[in-house]
Design a protein around this motif. Structure first.
Motif, PDB file in Angstrom:
ATOM      1  N   SER A  37      30.766  19.652  81.515  1.00  0.00           N
ATOM      2  CA  SER A  37      30.111  18.536  80.833  1.00  0.00           C
ATOM      3  C   SER A  37      29.040  19.044  79.871  1.00  0.00           C
ATOM      4  CB  SER A  37      29.499  17.564  81.847  1.00  0.00           C
ATOM      5  OG  SER A  37      28.573  18.234  82.659  1.00  0.00           O
ATOM      6  N   SER A  38      28.517  20.264  80.120  1.00  0.00           N
ATOM      7  CA  SER A  38      27.531  20.854  79.213  1.00  0.00           C
ATOM      8  C   SER A  38      28.095  22.155  78.639  1.00  0.00           C
ATOM      9  CB  SER A  38      26.219  21.128  79.954  1.00  0.00           C
ATOM     10  OG  SER A  38      26.425  22.071  80.984  1.00  0.00           O
ATOM     11  N   ARG A  39      27.562  22.580  77.519  1.00  0.00           N
ATOM     12  CA  ARG A  39      28.063  23.761  76.811  1.00  0.00           C
ATOM     13  C   ARG A  39      27.718  25.042  77.574  1.00  0.00           C
ATOM     14  NH1 ARG A  39      31.587  24.954  72.926  1.00  0.00           N
ATOM     15  NH2 ARG A  39      31.177  22.884  72.163  1.00  0.00           N
ATOM     16  N   ASN A  63      33.977  22.626  76.370  1.00  0.00           N
ATOM     17  CA  ASN A  63      32.566  22.906  76.101  1.00  0.00           C
ATOM     18  C   ASN A  63      32.198  24.361  76.359  1.00  0.00           C
ATOM     19  OD1 ASN A  63      31.874  20.246  75.269  1.00  0.00           O
ATOM     20  ND2 ASN A  63      32.043  19.631  77.414  1.00  0.00           N
ATOM     21  N   ILE A  64      32.975  25.277  75.761  1.00  0.00           N
ATOM     22  CA  ILE A  64      32.771  26.705  75.954  1.00  0.00           C
ATOM     23  C   ILE A  64      32.702  27.387  74.592  1.00  0.00           C
ATOM     24  CG2 ILE A  64      33.791  28.830  76.880  1.00  0.00           C
ATOM     25  CD1 ILE A  64      35.084  26.955  79.023  1.00  0.00           C
ATOM     26  N   GLU A  74      27.819  24.656  86.659  1.00  0.00           N
ATOM     27  CA  GLU A  74      27.331  23.751  85.613  1.00  0.00           C
ATOM     28  C   GLU A  74      25.847  23.951  85.316  1.00  0.00           C
ATOM     29  OE1 GLU A  74      28.453  21.293  83.513  1.00  0.00           O
ATOM     30  OE2 GLU A  74      30.534  21.305  84.091  1.00  0.00           O
ATOM     31  N   ASN A  75      25.113  24.613  86.210  1.00  0.00           N
ATOM     32  CA  ASN A  75      23.699  24.873  85.969  1.00  0.00           C
ATOM     33  C   ASN A  75      23.475  26.097  85.094  1.00  0.00           C
ATOM     34  OD1 ASN A  75      22.715  22.695  87.606  1.00  0.00           O
ATOM     35  ND2 ASN A  75      23.345  23.898  89.381  1.00  0.00           N
ATOM     36  N   VAL A  76      24.523  26.878  84.830  1.00  0.00           N
ATOM     37  CA  VAL A  76      24.433  28.062  83.980  1.00  0.00           C
ATOM     38  C   VAL A  76      24.895  27.671  82.578  1.00  0.00           C
ATOM     39  CG1 VAL A  76      25.327  30.391  83.580  1.00  0.00           C
ATOM     40  CG2 VAL A  76      24.833  29.621  85.915  1.00  0.00           C
ATOM     41  N   ASP A  77      24.015  27.876  81.599  1.00  0.00           N
ATOM     42  CA  ASP A  77      24.345  27.525  80.214  1.00  0.00           C
ATOM     43  C   ASP A  77      24.692  28.735  79.359  1.00  0.00           C
ATOM     44  OD1 ASP A  77      23.868  24.798  80.670  1.00  0.00           O
ATOM     45  OD2 ASP A  77      21.735  25.044  80.271  1.00  0.00           O
ATOM     46  N   VAL A  78      24.230  29.932  79.764  1.00  0.00           N
ATOM     47  CA  VAL A  78      24.454  31.143  78.979  1.00  0.00           C
ATOM     48  C   VAL A  78      24.821  32.291  79.919  1.00  0.00           C
ATOM     49  CG1 VAL A  78      23.430  32.832  77.403  1.00  0.00           C
ATOM     50  CG2 VAL A  78      22.787  30.423  77.212  1.00  0.00           C
ATOM     51  N   ILE A  79      25.873  33.034  79.551  1.00  0.00           N
ATOM     52  CA  ILE A  79      26.226  34.284  80.227  1.00  0.00           C
ATOM     53  C   ILE A  79      26.101  35.369  79.175  1.00  0.00           C
ATOM     54  CG2 ILE A  79      28.021  35.615  81.373  1.00  0.00           C
ATOM     55  CD1 ILE A  79      29.197  32.954  82.350  1.00  0.00           C
TER      56      ILE A  79
END
Length: 156
Positions: free
Chosen positions: A27-29, A64-65, A3-8
């Protein structure tokens, strides 16, 4: 998915991966995309496979992906889609190129091999699903672009 990673971000190249199952309700995008200026192509393994490449929500909700900017080339599919979307919420798949799909030997009809197959799993469907700016190139009516299973439509 952490959940701490927002971008791959993917580096330029050709990727041959096993099927990837995304069954996480974030919970986050989370955004998956090529790094700036990169060209990323996923390829089939050249053998007929029963399954596709990315499964969203087969065993649990995927939420949220965002996936954007990928090319899919050279898949041999037996009654499957490159994208299998079964249980999703706030999933966006944009700027996708699909080309050179071949229908495998156990898929007897073009309408059983797809760029994307949208259905439901475990009584769960899809909410706020966006597929946009796709380029799907094929010939000879040997496969379908997108199939939406009629059981996924529910009146409320």
């Amino acid at each position: 998915f952490d959940e701490n990673v927002d971008v791959i971000e993917f580096k330029s190249g050709t990727y041959k991966l096993p099927a990837i199952y995304i069954d996480i309700a974030r919970s986050s995008r989370l955004v998956m995309k090529p790094e700036a200026g990169a060209t990323v192509t996923f390829t089939g393994n050249g053998d007929s496979t029963r399954w596709g490449q990315f499964f969203f929500g087969l065993n649990g909700l995927a939420s949220n992906i965002t996936m954007q900017g990928f090319t899919f080339d050279g898949y041999v599919l037996d009654q499957a889609g490159i994208f299998e979307i079964r249980s999703s919420k706030n999933v966006t798949i944009t700027d996708i190129k699909i080309r050179n799909i071949t229908r495998g030997p156990t898929s007897d009809k073009a309408y059983k091999t797809y760029g994307a197959y949208i259905s439901m799993a475990g009584g769960r469907g899809n909410t706020n699903l966006t597929l946009s700016r796709w380029t799907i190139t094929g010939s000879g009516r040997t496969w379908s672009g997108i199939q939406i299973d009629s059981s996924t439509v529910r009146e409320t």
